[in-house]
Design an enzyme around this catalytic site. Structure first.
Site: not given
Ligand code: E4P
Length: 220
Positions: A83-84
């Site tokens: 997840k960014v």
């Protein structure tokens, strides 16, 4: 429509996964802090319980360190989705990670313009936060409708719309009506979705009437 559970609580995940209705899990730094557990240990356990994507968020804000963190997280299990955040650096890291065949969930999406960039960056998932938009008087579900429409218009946009920051069952129902691919649902909301007072009332009446027949299905 896929259901992810939005928690880092392993006991909750185990309990809900036993229903056979859970397709994945999302975590974020706040949920990990709430669990009070070691991040890598928790992710290993979750990936053992659920076969589908398990989102694990990077902590860095520059693309090089995000990339390094994303690669480290992706080694935990094959079903990790890194997840960014939806920033310039986050999308740069997304492009590189997805180019390496790693699933990426671009989080903290609050506009259709941002969602277009996430798709261009090769995100596996984009996470628009409906509850947090509702909280500030914006229409969270209108954003989902826009993103679904935009992605549907381009055959080369493979990114799935993962509705996040869900607060109640109607967010899930409206997401389904709009054709969103995934809803990540807090355990309490998923539990609430099972319930209806007419189901309870109807079942109670059926049980009383069945008792009157004096029969047993298994004693045959
Ligand atoms: C999931 O990926 C998100 O981090 C989460 O749904 C955010 O939910 P919140 O707005 O209730 O914190």
């Amino acid at each position: 429509m896929k259901f992810f559970v939005d928690t880092a609580d392993v006991a909750e995940i185990r309990d809900l996964a036993a229903t056979g209705l859970v397709d994945g899990v999302t975590t974020n730094p706040s949920l990990v802090a709430k669990s009070g557990r070691d991040f890598f240990e928790v992710l290993e356990e979750i990936c053992d319980i659920v076969d589908g994507p398990v989102s694990a968020e990077v902590a860095a804000t520059d693309s090089d360190t995000m990339l390094a963190e994303g690669k480290a997280l992706s080694k935990i299990a094959k079903n990790i989705a890194v997840k960014v955040p939806l920033t310039r650096d986050g999308l740069k890291a997304c492009k590189a990670l997805s180019g390496d065949g790693i699933m990426v969930n671009v989080t903290l999406c609050f506009s259709a313009a941002q969602a277009i960039l996430a798709a261009k960056a090769g995100a596996t998932f984009v996470s628009p936060f409906v509850g947090r938009l509702d909280d500030i008087g914006s229409d969270g579900m209108a954003l989902i409708a826009d993103i679904v429409d935009i992605y549907d218009a381009y055959a080369n946009f493979d990114t799935e719309v993962l509705v996040a920051s869900i607060r109640h069952p109607m967010h899930v129902v409206d997401s389904a009506k709009m054709g969103a691919h995934v809803a990540t649902v807090p355990p309490a909301v998923l539990r609430a979705m099972f319930n209806h007072p007419l189901t309870d009332k109807g079942l109670a009446a059926f049980l009383v009437d069945w008792e009157k027949t004096g029969q047993s299905i298994l004693d045959r």
